[in-house]
Each structure stands twice: as structure tokens, then as C-alpha cells.
Design an enzyme around this catalytic site. Structure first.
Site, short mmCIF file in Angstrom:
data_model
loop_
_atom_site.label_atom_id
_atom_site.label_comp_id
_atom_site.label_asym_id
_atom_site.label_seq_id
_atom_site.Cartn_x
_atom_site.Cartn_y
_atom_site.Cartn_z
N LYS A 203 0.83 -1.21 0.00
CA LYS A 203 0.00 0.00 0.00
C LYS A 203 0.87 1.27 0.00
O LYS A 203 0.62 2.22 -0.74
CB LYS A 203 -0.92 -0.02 1.24
CG LYS A 203 -1.68 1.26 1.49
CD LYS A 203 -2.74 1.51 0.44
CE LYS A 203 -3.38 2.88 0.60
NZ LYS A 203 -4.36 3.17 -0.44
N CYS A 257 -4.11 10.49 1.34
CA CYS A 257 -3.23 9.33 1.11
C CYS A 257 -1.88 9.70 0.52
O CYS A 257 -0.84 9.51 1.16
CB CYS A 257 -3.94 8.34 0.19
SG CYS A 257 -5.44 7.67 0.93
N1 LIG Z 1 -10.37 8.26 1.95
C1 LIG Z 1 -9.73 7.53 1.06
O1 LIG Z 1 -9.88 7.73 -0.12
C2 LIG Z 1 -8.80 6.40 1.49
C3 LIG Z 1 -8.32 5.52 0.51
C4 LIG Z 1 -7.49 4.47 0.90
C5 LIG Z 1 -7.14 4.34 2.24
N2 LIG Z 1 -7.60 5.21 3.17
C6 LIG Z 1 -7.22 5.00 4.58
O2 LIG Z 1 -8.36 4.53 5.29
C7 LIG Z 1 -8.34 5.01 6.63
C8 LIG Z 1 -9.63 5.73 6.96
O3 LIG Z 1 -9.72 6.86 6.12
P1 LIG Z 1 -11.08 7.66 5.91
O4 LIG Z 1 -10.83 8.56 4.75
O5 LIG Z 1 -12.25 6.74 5.85
O6 LIG Z 1 -11.13 8.49 7.29
P2 LIG Z 1 -12.29 9.46 7.82
O7 LIG Z 1 -11.63 10.52 8.59
O8 LIG Z 1 -13.22 9.81 6.69
O9 LIG Z 1 -13.13 8.53 8.80
C9 LIG Z 1 -12.61 7.94 9.95
C10 LIG Z 1 -13.73 7.72 10.96
O10 LIG Z 1 -13.17 7.03 12.09
C11 LIG Z 1 -13.79 7.53 13.27
N3 LIG Z 1 -12.95 7.19 14.40
C12 LIG Z 1 -11.79 7.75 14.82
N4 LIG Z 1 -11.30 7.10 15.89
C13 LIG Z 1 -12.16 6.09 16.17
C14 LIG Z 1 -12.21 5.05 17.13
N5 LIG Z 1 -11.24 4.93 18.03
N6 LIG Z 1 -13.25 4.21 17.13
C15 LIG Z 1 -14.24 4.33 16.22
N7 LIG Z 1 -14.25 5.28 15.24
C16 LIG Z 1 -13.22 6.14 15.22
C17 LIG Z 1 -13.92 9.01 13.00
O11 LIG Z 1 -14.88 9.60 13.84
C18 LIG Z 1 -14.34 9.01 11.51
O12 LIG Z 1 -15.74 8.96 11.38
C19 LIG Z 1 -7.07 5.88 6.75
O13 LIG Z 1 -6.02 5.11 7.22
C20 LIG Z 1 -6.81 6.28 5.30
O14 LIG Z 1 -5.45 6.57 5.08
C21 LIG Z 1 -8.43 6.23 2.83
#
Ligand SMILES: NC(=O)c1ccc[n+]([C@@H]2O[C@H](COP(=O)([O-])OP(=O)(O)OC[C@H]3O[C@@H](n4cnc5c(N)ncnc54)[C@H](O)[C@@H]3O)[C@@H](O)[C@H]2O)c1
Length: 440
Positions: A203, A257
Site C-alpha cells: 500500500k 493518502c
Molecule cells: N479516503 C480515502 O480515499 C482512502 C483511501 C485508501 C485508504 N484510506 C485510509 O483509510 C483510513 C480511513 O480513512 P477515511 O478517509 O475513511 O477516514 P475518515 O476521517 O473519513 O473517517 C474515519 C472515521 O473514524 C472515526 N474514528 C476515529 N477514531 C475512532 C475510534 N477509536 N473508534 C471508532 N471510530 C473512530 C472518525 O470519527 C471518523 O468517522 C485511513 O487510514 C486512510 O489513510 C483512505
């Protein structure tokens, strides 16, 4: 595996929970954000994503999904919480560790934990150790831990969740096999099985390669401007080589990312990541350079017209045709320009709602046509489809700074003959060249 708990209901977690619910699992979405949970349960998807609203309505109505702030016993836990970096650029894994603490409270024998958040190499093993320490159960024997990094593209999440190949890396063979049972239920593409550390590295390498490729395009642009050439033409023609595929330059790299993940490799391998560091520096410097070039254009306008120019910014999001403003270089540029008092600033982004525009800039989102009519200088930062369709001929007498190629018309071939265009067809590039002065 009947009941699935998705931990973190953001861009990744909410669509994943909905897909799992549609494909036969009983799903709960656990999030610490009370307001978000309430909104989701009230049919408000919180984020903009095609098909999200209809699909959320469906799974809530069929009672196959609900959001909660209280974690419950489940058979499988998918962790999709944020993994930003700290001020020193090291990964901030506190969200993952907090999620692990919550899971450990309800963990039972036979459970499967899948980490989807992007993490530095070695983090999945640490997660397993932490769960072991808090639960007194044995990782890989009593419960199973895998890493399955997410690769979806915002704007196409539902298609890609089902159609993208996935890498599943476990802390042992049993963990991989258990995680595979979850993804097999809905992923139509191939599932590639490996160990957790390889999956983590894959990744990070994917996103770092994109960052380096963008930095290369931005350096090509800098060289082209210096020679008074159009970088979009240089790149288009270089890509006519059958084995060359250069990306287009931009006003910087944003999002959650690509601008973040290379740091996770740099943190772990400081001695082997000179190229990644250089790419980060090049891409991070771009917004500042765009601001400097724009300032010169503004000052020149002022000198020749003796009045403040109306500057129209086209685009604020971190990439075209999405509503996501996280780490957006276009937003950074707009904020820096908004503090100058010698311009009238107009901003147009069809993907940003008026409420957000007010919060950020205390002004309305300007309709495109009105903005184009009014503007003296047009700064193109994001290549939204709507901008590509605008009537460019009416803009001949405006100053245009096009950093994302909205105005670039590719070479056209007629019956095998390329139409010669001379001088360069991109009116905007000429403007940039006038004001660059070596800083791009
Ligand atoms: N957004 C993208 O396009 C994308 C693509 C690939 C990978 N990722 C990875 O996926 C992961 C999540 O990204 P995202 O964009 O969905 O994040 P985001 O910020 O949109 O959502 C994360 C959610 O997690 C919740 N949260 C935080 N701590 C928590 C806990 N302890 N228990 C329960 N909920 C909790 C937050 O309130 C939030 O709603 C990251 O590591 C990111 O790098 C994101």
C-alpha cells in the site's frame, strides 16, 4: 462469520459497512462521533459519494445495518479509522490503538480483525500484540489479525469496493484465510494472499510511486516554463512514446493518502528514501510557487490598470470531480491569496456547498458564468469536468493562469496528419510563463 463491526464510519468505513450489509452480513458501524452516528441512522450519509444515499437508505430500511457509539460483540471487526501524521511526519497511530482498545473489550475466541487503515510496516503485528495484551487471548490462535489495505477512489467507491483486486496479508496463514472469507463474499476481482508486512508495504509503495510520478510531472513543468514551453504539450507528446506514461502537472498533491503515506516509509527507512523525500518536497512546494506566480500577475495588473483586479479561483477540492477538501493544495492556495487586500476574490467550485464556502472564506460560491464574466485574472487549480466545458474563446482578453491544464487542447489528428499548431495554442501558458520568474 455472521456479524461484522466496522470501526470508523468515514469515507472508507461507511461504504464498506453498507456493501457488507448488502452482501449478507449483519453489520454494525461503530464510531466515536456521536453526531455522525445519529445522522447516519437518520439517513444522512454525511459525505458526498455517488449512490451512497440510496444504498444507506436500503440497508437501514432492511435492518441489515445500523450505526452505534457502543461497540458490540461481533465475529469480524474491520478497522477503518484515520492514520494521519504527527507534526514530525511520523504516523499517528493513536486512532488505531484506541480502536484496538475498544475491540479488546468485546473480543472473543474465533474473532477476525482486519485492519484497513493505511499503516507503517509492522503496525499489524503491533495491533495483534496489543489485542493480545488487553484481551488475554492468543493472536493467530484464539483470534485472527490481517491487514487489507483499501485502494478505492473517492467518487467511484462502490464500484471499486467490488471490482478492485485486494491484497490480504495476515499475521499467519489462518488469519489470511479467515479474512479471505469476508472479502470473498463481495469482491469480484482477484484476492492476493500474503503476510501482513508485505500488504502494509504494498500500500505504501503504491502511493509513494504516485507521489514520485506527480513530482516528476511538476519538474517537467518547471523546466518547460523556463524554456517558455507548454508542459502539457511536452508531456502529451512524450506520452506518444509506446513505453512512456507521464502524469500531468498540478498545483500540488492533496488528499488523505498520497501526501501522507510516503512519510510512513520515510519514517521506517530514512536511509533508503531520498527519492521519496525529494518528491514530497517538490510537491509540497508547489502551492507556494503558484501563489508567488499569481501575486506577480496581480501586481502587474495593478501597475498597468491602476485598479484592483478581480481574481477568480476555479476549483478548491484536492482533485477533480469530488467534494473532498482534505489537504487540498487548491484550498491552501486560495486561503493564502484571500489574505491580500489588493484583490477582489471570486471563488467557484461546483463541489463545495455554500455553507462550507462561508465557513472558509465568508463569501458565496460564485456561479461559473458570472465569475468568468467578472474576472480580470482567472486562476485554474482543479480540472473539474464543468470547467473543461467552458467557452474559452470569450476569455481571450483575460489573464489566465492555468496550473492544471483546463485550457490545454491536445493535438488533433486528421486522416493521420497531425494539425500543426503554432504558436502554442494554450493562451494560459503564455501568462504563466510571463510571471514564473524561475520559481516554478
Ligand atoms: N479516503 C480515502 O480515499 C482512502 C483511501 C485508501 C485508504 N484510506 C485510509 O483509510 C483510513 C480511513 O480513512 P477515511 O478517509 O475513511 O477516514 P475518515 O476521517 O473519513 O473517517 C474515519 C472515521 O473514524 C472515526 N474514528 C476515529 N477514531 C475512532 C475510534 N477509536 N473508534 C471508532 N471510530 C473512530 C472518525 O470519527 C471518523 O468517522 C485511513 O487510514 C486512510 O489513510 C483512505
Amino acid at each position: 462469520m455472521k456479524k461484522v463491526c466496522v470501526v470508523g464510519l468515514g469515507y472508507i468505513g461507511l461504504p464498506t459497512a453498507i456493501v457488507a450489509a448488502k452482501y449478507g452480513f449483519e453489520v454494525i458501524g461503530y464510531d466515536i462521533d456521536k453526531e455522525k452516528v445519529e445522522r447516519i441512522n437518520n439517513f444522512d450519509p454525511v459525505i458526498e459519494e455517488p449512490e451512497l444515499l440510496e444504498k444507506l437508505r436500503e440497508v437501514l430500511s432492511y435492518n441489515t445495518f445500523r450505526a452505534t457509539t457502543i461497540i458490540e460483540q461481533s465475529d469480524c471487526f474491520i478497522i477503518a479509522v484515520p492514520t494521519p501524521f504527527l507534526e514530525n511526519k511520523d504516523a499517528d497511530l493513536s486512532y488505531v490503538w484506541n480502536a484496538a482498545e475498544s475491540i479488546a473489550r468485546v473480543l472473543k475466541k474465533g474473532d477476525v480483525i482486519i485492519l484497513e487503515s493505511t499503516v507503517p510496516v509492522g503496525a499489524t503485528d503491533s495491533l495483534a500484540q496489543r489485542l493480545e495484551a488487553s484481551s488475554k487471548l492468543k493472536a493467530g490462535v484464539d483470534f485472527y489479525v490481517s491487514h487489507c489495505p483499501e485502494r478505492v477512489l473517492p467518487g467511484k467507491i462502490f464500484f471499486e469496493l467490488i471490482n478492485n483486486p485486494r491484497i490480504i496479508g495476515g499475521i499467519n496463514q489462518e488469519s489470511v484465510e479467515k479474512a479471505k472469507l469476508f472479502y470473498k463474499q463481495f469482491v469480484k476481482a482477484s484476492l492476493y494472499l500474503t503476510n501482513a508486512t508485505t500488504a502494509e508495504m504494498v500500500k505504501l509503495v503504491e502511493n509513494s510511486s504516485r507521489d514520485v510520478a506527480i513530482a516528476f510531472a511538476n519538474q517537467v513543468a518547471a523546466m518547460a516554463y523556463k524554456m517558455r514551453l507548454d508542459p502539457f504539450e511536452v508531456i502529451e507528446l512524450a506520452n506518444k512514446h509506446p513505453r512512456v506514461n507521464i502524469l500531468n502537472p498540478s498545483c500540488g498533491v492533496g488528499g488523505h493518502c498520497i501526501a501522507v503515506d510516503p512519510w510512513f516509509l520515510i519514517q521506517t527507512f530514512p536511509e533508503h528514501t531520498a527519492l521519496l523525500k525529494a518528491a514530497r518536497q517538490i510537491n509540497d512546494a508547489k502551492p507556494r510557487q503558484v501563489v508567488q506566480t499569481t501575486r506577480r500577475c496581480i501586481e502587474n495588473w495593478y501597475r498597468s490598470h491602476l485598479q484592483r483586479p478581480k481574481l477568480l479561483i476555479l476549483g478548491l477540492t484536492y482533485k477533480p470531480d469530488i467534494d473532498d477538501l482534505r489537504e487540498s493544495p487548491a484550498l491552501e492556495i486560495a486561503k493564502k491569496l484571500s489574505i491580500f487586500t489588493d484583490i477582489d476574490l471570486l471563488i467557484c467550485d461546483p463541489y463545495v456547498n455554500n455553507e462550507t464556502m462561508h465557513e472558509l472564506f465568508n463569501q458565496e460560491n460564485v456561479p461559473l458564468k458570472h465569475g468568468l464574466d467578472q474576472a480580470d485574472i482567472i486562476l485554474c487549480l482543479v480540472k473539474h469536468t464543468q470547467f473543461k466545458k467552458m467557452d474559452k474563446l470569450v476569455l481571450q482578453h483575460k489573464k489566465i493562469l492555468d496550473f492544471c491544464g483546463v485550457f490545454y487542447e491536445p493535438h488533433r489528428e486528421h486522416e493521420g496528419q497531425d494539425q500543426l499548431f503554432w504558436p502554442a495554442n494554450n493562451i494560459s501558458i503564455a501568462t504563466i510563463i510571463d510571471y514564473v520568474q524561475g520559481d516554478l
